[in-house]
Each structure stands twice: as structure tokens, then as C-alpha cells.
Motif scaffolding. Structure first.
Motif, PDB file in Angstrom:
ATOM      1  N   GLY A   1      -6.799   4.305   9.787  1.00 56.48           N
ATOM      2  CA  GLY A   1      -7.218   3.564  10.975  1.00 56.48           C
ATOM      3  C   GLY A   1      -7.411   2.079  10.706  1.00 56.48           C
ATOM      4  O   GLY A   1      -7.316   1.256  11.623  1.00 56.48           O
ATOM      5  N   MET A   2      -7.690   1.707   9.477  1.00 54.41           N
ATOM      6  CA  MET A   2      -7.806   0.292   9.096  1.00 54.41           C
ATOM      7  C   MET A   2      -6.437  -0.311   8.805  1.00 54.41           C
ATOM      8  O   MET A   2      -6.202  -1.491   9.057  1.00 54.41           O
ATOM      9  N   ILE A   3      -5.540   0.508   8.271  1.00 46.78           N
ATOM     10  CA  ILE A   3      -4.201   0.025   7.931  1.00 46.78           C
ATOM     11  C   ILE A   3      -3.387  -0.257   9.195  1.00 46.78           C
ATOM     12  O   ILE A   3      -2.701  -1.276   9.286  1.00 46.78           O
ATOM     13  N   ALA A   4      -3.478   0.622  10.168  1.00 48.05           N
ATOM     14  CA  ALA A   4      -2.624   0.538  11.363  1.00 48.05           C
ATOM     15  C   ALA A   4      -2.666  -0.822  12.062  1.00 48.05           C
ATOM     16  O   ALA A   4      -1.611  -1.418  12.293  1.00 48.05           O
ATOM     17  N   PRO A   5      -3.835  -1.384  12.386  1.00 49.53           N
ATOM     18  CA  PRO A   5      -3.822  -2.679  13.067  1.00 49.53           C
ATOM     19  C   PRO A   5      -3.429  -3.849  12.157  1.00 49.53           C
ATOM     20  O   PRO A   5      -3.013  -4.897  12.638  1.00 49.53           O
ATOM     21  N   ALA A   6      -3.541  -3.656  10.854  1.00 54.90           N
ATOM     22  CA  ALA A   6      -3.178  -4.725   9.915  1.00 54.90           C
ATOM     23  C   ALA A   6      -1.677  -4.762   9.649  1.00 54.90           C
ATOM     24  O   ALA A   6      -1.173  -5.752   9.124  1.00 54.90           O
ATOM     25  N   ALA A   7      -0.976  -3.695  10.005  1.00 58.79           N
ATOM     26  CA  ALA A   7       0.480  -3.628   9.834  1.00 58.79           C
ATOM     27  C   ALA A   7       1.090  -3.061  11.112  1.00 58.79           C
ATOM     28  O   ALA A   7       1.657  -1.967  11.110  1.00 58.79           O
ATOM     29  N   PRO A   8       0.975  -3.790  12.229  1.00 59.97           N
ATOM     30  CA  PRO A   8       1.375  -3.227  13.530  1.00 59.97           C
ATOM     31  C   PRO A   8       2.860  -2.875  13.642  1.00 59.97           C
ATOM     32  O   PRO A   8       3.222  -2.001  14.416  1.00 59.97           O
ATOM     33  N   GLU A   9       3.722  -3.537  12.881  1.00 60.38           N
ATOM     34  CA  GLU A   9       5.150  -3.219  12.941  1.00 60.38           C
ATOM     35  C   GLU A   9       5.495  -1.981  12.114  1.00 60.38           C
ATOM     36  O   GLU A   9       6.625  -1.512  12.143  1.00 60.38           O
ATOM     37  N   TRP A  10       4.539  -1.495  11.334  1.00 63.48           N
ATOM     38  CA  TRP A  10       4.770  -0.357  10.462  1.00 63.48           C
ATOM     39  C   TRP A  10       3.751   0.737  10.733  1.00 63.48           C
ATOM     40  O   TRP A  10       2.676   0.747  10.126  1.00 63.48           O
ATOM     41  N   PRO A  11       4.055   1.693  11.608  1.00 59.39           N
ATOM     42  CA  PRO A  11       3.138   2.829  11.779  1.00 59.39           C
ATOM     43  C   PRO A  11       2.903   3.500  10.425  1.00 59.39           C
ATOM     44  O   PRO A  11       3.822   3.595   9.608  1.00 59.39           O
ATOM     45  N   VAL A  12       1.687   3.939  10.204  1.00 63.53           N
ATOM     46  CA  VAL A  12       1.311   4.477   8.894  1.00 63.53           C
ATOM     47  C   VAL A  12       2.263   5.583   8.446  1.00 63.53           C
ATOM     48  O   VAL A  12       2.638   5.638   7.275  1.00 63.53           O
TER      49      VAL A  12
ATOM     50  N   ASN B   1       9.872  -5.468  -2.054  1.00 62.21           N
ATOM     51  CA  ASN B   1       8.920  -6.253  -1.257  1.00 62.21           C
ATOM     52  C   ASN B   1       7.556  -5.588  -1.116  1.00 62.21           C
ATOM     53  O   ASN B   1       6.719  -6.063  -0.353  1.00 62.21           O
ATOM     54  N   SER B   2       7.331  -4.500  -1.829  1.00 59.19           N
ATOM     55  CA  SER B   2       6.073  -3.753  -1.692  1.00 59.19           C
ATOM     56  C   SER B   2       4.848  -4.590  -1.999  1.00 59.19           C
ATOM     57  O   SER B   2       3.854  -4.527  -1.281  1.00 59.19           O
ATOM     58  N   SER B   3       4.906  -5.379  -3.061  1.00 64.78           N
ATOM     59  CA  SER B   3       3.711  -6.137  -3.460  1.00 64.78           C
ATOM     60  C   SER B   3       3.325  -7.147  -2.390  1.00 64.78           C
ATOM     61  O   SER B   3       2.141  -7.342  -2.113  1.00 64.78           O
ATOM     62  N   LYS B   4       4.313  -7.790  -1.762  1.00 64.45           N
ATOM     63  CA  LYS B   4       4.017  -8.750  -0.685  1.00 64.45           C
ATOM     64  C   LYS B   4       3.424  -8.034   0.517  1.00 64.45           C
ATOM     65  O   LYS B   4       2.480  -8.524   1.142  1.00 64.45           O
ATOM     66  N   PHE B   5       3.981  -6.880   0.847  1.00 63.25           N
ATOM     67  CA  PHE B   5       3.486  -6.084   1.975  1.00 63.25           C
ATOM     68  C   PHE B   5       2.044  -5.648   1.718  1.00 63.25           C
ATOM     69  O   PHE B   5       1.170  -5.825   2.573  1.00 63.25           O
ATOM     70  N   ILE B   6       1.788  -5.097   0.548  1.00 61.91           N
ATOM     71  CA  ILE B   6       0.444  -4.626   0.177  1.00 61.91           C
ATOM     72  C   ILE B   6      -0.540  -5.795   0.211  1.00 61.91           C
ATOM     73  O   ILE B   6      -1.635  -5.680   0.766  1.00 61.91           O
ATOM     74  N   ASN B   7      -0.166  -6.922  -0.374  1.00 67.51           N
ATOM     75  CA  ASN B   7      -1.031  -8.095  -0.399  1.00 67.51           C
ATOM     76  C   ASN B   7      -1.356  -8.559   1.023  1.00 67.51           C
ATOM     77  O   ASN B   7      -2.506  -8.858   1.338  1.00 67.51           O
ATOM     78  N   GLY B   8      -0.343  -8.606   1.877  1.00 67.06           N
ATOM     79  CA  GLY B   8      -0.549  -9.057   3.249  1.00 67.06           C
ATOM     80  C   GLY B   8      -1.452  -8.130   4.044  1.00 67.06           C
ATOM     81  O   GLY B   8      -2.366  -8.578   4.750  1.00 67.06           O
ATOM     82  N   VAL B   9      -1.221  -6.835   3.931  1.00 65.64           N
ATOM     83  CA  VAL B   9      -2.027  -5.865   4.683  1.00 65.64           C
ATOM     84  C   VAL B   9      -3.475  -5.871   4.188  1.00 65.64           C
ATOM     85  O   VAL B   9      -4.415  -5.946   4.987  1.00 65.64           O
ATOM     86  N   LEU B  10      -3.674  -5.816   2.875  1.00 69.03           N
ATOM     87  CA  LEU B  10      -5.044  -5.808   2.341  1.00 69.03           C
ATOM     88  C   LEU B  10      -5.751  -7.128   2.630  1.00 69.03           C
ATOM     89  O   LEU B  10      -6.951  -7.140   2.941  1.00 69.03           O
ATOM     90  N   GLY B  11      -5.030  -8.243   2.549  1.00 70.08           N
ATOM     91  CA  GLY B  11      -5.620  -9.543   2.874  1.00 70.08           C
ATOM     92  C   GLY B  11      -6.065  -9.600   4.319  1.00 70.08           C
ATOM     93  O   GLY B  11      -7.150 -10.103   4.635  1.00 70.08           O
TER      94      GLY B  11
END
Length: 158
Positions: free
Chosen positions: A68-79, A123-133
């Protein structure tokens, strides 16, 4: 201790990944035997098995809240469409960053980024960094001085 915890996170990630991969739609697949097998394999290198057990149990028991925290932080990527390994790394990062909170935010994010660099895609590290940030910046305990200055992306990277 730090490298020991890094290995612990790898074992936790491996355990959660295997469980997620093997369980599929089956909700009865037990996590405990997978965790014990992985701990037995790395027991000589991990002093703090409680840390690994806590991460695995914490991520597993808070998975709905974490997703539920991940979903709004990565709106283009459903969990459910995020690559399995990236999803597991994100869940571990969110658990440490938002729920457990026993390491500084920079450490939780950096550890997740390092896992993504090692085990994820290009590109995983950039994605992870962006979502967690994003999750951290939107949290009630965000402190800007704790965050490293973000470097601007090249237009080619967008």
C-alpha cells in the motif's frame, strides 16, 4: 557487522523471493522451511540470524501495508506488475525504512539500492532509489538534511 547484515538482507531477499515465486496463487506455502534452509546454508557467515528472521517475518506479515505504500510511489507500475526481484527488494526497503526503523533512512535506502544493483535488472537500482526516496519524502519523519543531494538526470536517462 554491517557486511553481516548485508548478507542477512541477501538471505532474507532470497527467502522472500523463493516464497513469492513458488507460492503463486497458493496461500498455504509455508515460509518457515524456506527460511530455515537458507539460514542453515549461511549460518557460518551470519552471526545475527534473528535479524534475518525479523526481516522475513516483518516483510511477510506487513506485506499488504508495505504494498500500500509502494503503490502511490510508483503509480505507473502496479505492484503486481513490478519484477519479482524488484518487488521483494522494495518490500525489504520499505519494511526497514518505514516499519522497523532501526537503521538510518540513508542506510535502508542504500542497502536496497545495492541489492537491486546486484540482483535486479539494468534500471532496478534507479527504480528502487526513486520509489524509496518518494516514500521517505512523503513520510511523517522525513528530515531533508538526512537525504543526500539528488543529482539531476541527463535527458538521455529520462
Amino acid at each position: 557487522m554491517a557486511s553481516n547484515r548485508h548478507l542477512g538482507r541477501i538471505v532474507a531477499m532470497q527467502t522472500l523471493y523463493e516464497h513469492d515465486f513458488r507460492a503463486g496463487d497458493e496461500t498455504s506455502l509455508e515460509l518457515s522451511p524456506i527460511l530455515q534452509r537458507n539460514l542453515d546454508e549461511f549460518r557460518s557467515s551470519i552471526d545475527d540470524t534473528n535479524f534475518v528472521e525479523d526481516v522475513v517475518d516483518g516483510v511477510h506479515s506487513h506485506q499488504t501495508e508495505i504494498d500500500g505504500m509502494i503503490a502511490p510511489a510508483a503509480p505507473e507500475w502496479p505492484v503486481d506488475q513490478i519484477a519479482k526481484i524488484d518487488k521483494i527488494v522494495l518490500r525489504i526497503g520499505v519494511y526497514e525504512l518505514m516499519i522497523k526503523r532501526d537503521v538510518p533512512p540513508k542506510v535502508a535506502i542504500n542497502e536496497a539500492v545495492e541489492l537491486a544493483k546486484t540482483f535486479g535488472g539494468e534500471n532496478s537500482s534507479k527504480f528502487i532509489n526513486g520509489v524509496l526516496g518518494t516514500i521517505y519524502r512523503n513520510s511523517d519523519f522525513y528530515e531533508p538534511e538526512e537525504e543526500p543531494a539528488a543529482k539531476p538526470l541527463d535527458k538521455a536517462e529520462n
